[in-house]
Scaffold this motif. Structure first.
Motif, short mmCIF file in Angstrom:
data_model
loop_
_atom_site.label_atom_id
_atom_site.label_comp_id
_atom_site.label_asym_id
_atom_site.label_seq_id
_atom_site.Cartn_x
_atom_site.Cartn_y
_atom_site.Cartn_z
N SER A 114 36.96 18.10 73.30
CA SER A 114 35.70 18.48 72.65
C SER A 114 35.08 17.29 71.94
CB SER A 114 35.95 19.60 71.63
OG SER A 114 36.51 20.74 72.25
N ALA A 130 41.54 16.65 63.10
CA ALA A 130 41.42 15.53 64.03
C ALA A 130 41.45 14.19 63.31
CB ALA A 130 40.13 15.67 64.84
N ARG A 150 42.24 21.84 74.49
CA ARG A 150 40.81 22.20 74.47
C ARG A 150 40.08 21.46 73.36
NH1 ARG A 150 37.98 25.79 71.51
NH2 ARG A 150 39.89 26.68 70.62
N HIS A 151 40.69 21.37 72.19
CA HIS A 151 40.09 20.60 71.10
C HIS A 151 40.02 19.11 71.45
CE1 HIS A 151 41.98 24.10 68.83
NE2 HIS A 151 40.68 24.27 68.67
N ILE A 201 37.40 13.91 71.16
CA ILE A 201 38.41 13.83 70.11
C ILE A 201 39.64 13.06 70.59
CG2 ILE A 201 40.00 15.17 68.69
CD1 ILE A 201 37.11 15.20 67.71
N GLN A 205 31.45 20.20 68.25
CA GLN A 205 31.93 21.44 68.85
C GLN A 205 33.12 22.04 68.09
OE1 GLN A 205 32.52 19.57 72.75
NE2 GLN A 205 30.91 20.91 73.59
N LEU A 206 33.58 21.36 67.06
CA LEU A 206 34.71 21.83 66.27
C LEU A 206 34.24 22.34 64.91
CD1 LEU A 206 37.32 18.98 66.89
CD2 LEU A 206 36.97 21.07 68.22
N SER A 207 35.05 23.18 64.30
CA SER A 207 34.76 23.63 62.94
C SER A 207 35.12 22.52 61.94
CB SER A 207 35.57 24.89 62.62
OG SER A 207 36.96 24.58 62.56
N LEU A 261 46.05 21.35 66.67
CA LEU A 261 45.00 21.37 67.70
C LEU A 261 45.64 21.36 69.08
CD1 LEU A 261 42.46 18.85 66.11
CD2 LEU A 261 42.51 21.34 65.90
N GLN A 287 38.85 22.00 61.78
CA GLN A 287 39.37 21.36 62.99
C GLN A 287 39.02 19.88 63.00
OE1 GLN A 287 37.45 23.90 65.85
NE2 GLN A 287 39.18 25.32 65.97
N ARG A 288 37.83 19.53 62.53
CA ARG A 288 37.46 18.11 62.47
C ARG A 288 38.35 17.36 61.49
NH1 ARG A 288 31.90 20.10 63.15
NH2 ARG A 288 31.68 20.33 60.87
#
Length: 330
Positions: free
Chosen positions: A150, A163, A146-147, A111, A154-156, A143, A159-160
């Protein structure tokens, strides 16, 4: 009066399809004579059923689609042709958020690298500072490190989408075109993304062209609203007024479908049939085959887009006749 940041003047865009494998070519009018304007720091919502031309209009606004008629102006200047150096330079000030973030993000890149990429493409800022700037904008949209480390899978979903928003905002755009940005998310996540957009708009003085079919979200985020049907604007005005007192029969049907506490479900206006085929557009008003108040002239004469005394605009013979009757009675 504040100058508009975005203006579309009579833009039209059609495509060519075939009827059958060897059939003749038939034009499909995706956008037909659309005119819109957006003020700096404000939100204009573009609503309507799927296939009404909303997404094509958004792409025309960014120069991703070239109108066959009409023109687009951004910050007072005509939009340059796509893929020219002037257009690529301007695209840094105009960004887009799509409905499906996985269709935008590269599943093989972290990301942080994807958020940083626009800085690399446009060669903005010292190379040594770009990761820090990308991490800062990720933190601004909720975010963390850690995000950033990723991969997209791997993100919900929420969360995507954050991003994708960070990737668009890192260029500090003046205009953000949001094409159904929350329709694929859960209701609770939708509220988070909408609230985030509103906070960022106020902080960064963003202008939003918000494309959606969800009138609950539109009511929350927009000041003005344009209703599209089969490639044309049928009603335009202040969002609260259009939602509380819709005039066009199509707008009334859309508003009646929004659940309201205490309102019986039998009060919903059910439209007859499906939207017509854009390749076989009805004569006169395109909405007349489904309209509950259609009259003779609706079947043969296309209604003009008229501005009413209250400031909104509508394209409907029945509304225009009612307005004339009220003015004569006054």
């Amino acid at each position: 009066m504040t100058a508009n940041i975005l203006e579309l003047h009579g833009v039209s865009r059609s495509y060519v399809t075939r009827r059958g494998l060897l059939g003749k070519k038939v034009p499909v009018h995706a956008v037909d004579g659309v005119s819109l304007s957006l003020q700096p720091g404000k939100t204009l919502a573009l609503v309507g059923e799927s296939g009404s031309g909303k997404s094509t209009t958004g792409r025309i606004a960014l120069g991703l689609e070239r109108p066959q008629n009409g023109h687009v102006r951004f910050q007072g200047a005509a939009l340059p042709p796509a893929d020219t150096p002037a257009w690529r330079h301007l695209r840094a000030r105009m960004q887009m958020i799509y409905q499906d973030p996985l269709a935008v993000l590269d599943r093989r890149l972290f990301i942080l690298d994807q958020v940083r990429e626009p800085l690399d493409i446009h060669d903005i800022g010292p190379v040594s500072n770009r990761n820090d700037k990308a991490l800062a904008i990720l933190q601004a949209v909720g975010l963390n490190a850690r995000h950033a480390a990723s991969l997209p899978h791997q993100l919900s979903g929420g969360q995507r989408q954050r991003a994708v928003l960070a990737r668009a905002l890192i260029m500090q755009p003046a205009l953000l075109v949001c094409d159904e940005p929350v329709s694929a998310l859960d209701v609770s996540i939708q509220a988070q993304i909408v609230n985030l957009l509103m906070d960022l708009q106020q902080e960064l003085h963003l202008s939003l062209l918000f494309i959606s079919h969800d009138l609950k979200v539109v009511r929350q985020i927009s000041q003005t609203m344009a209703v599209m049907y089969l490639g044309r604007i049928v009603e335009y005005g202040e969002t609260g007024r259009l939602l509380s007192d819709p005039l066009h029969p199509y707008t009334r049907a859309l508003v009646s479908a929004v659940p309201v506490a205490g309102r019986r479900t039998n009060q919903r206006i059910l439209l007859k049939g499906e939207p017509p085929n854009p390749a076989a557009r009805p004569t006169g008003c395109a909405f007349h085959p489904r309209c509950p108040i259609a009259r003779g002239e609706c079947r043969s004469i296309s209604p003009p887009f008229s501005t009413l005394p209250d400031g909104r605009s509508v394209a409907c013979h029945a509304v225009e006749a009612d307005t004339r009757t009220k003015e004569a009675g006054a």
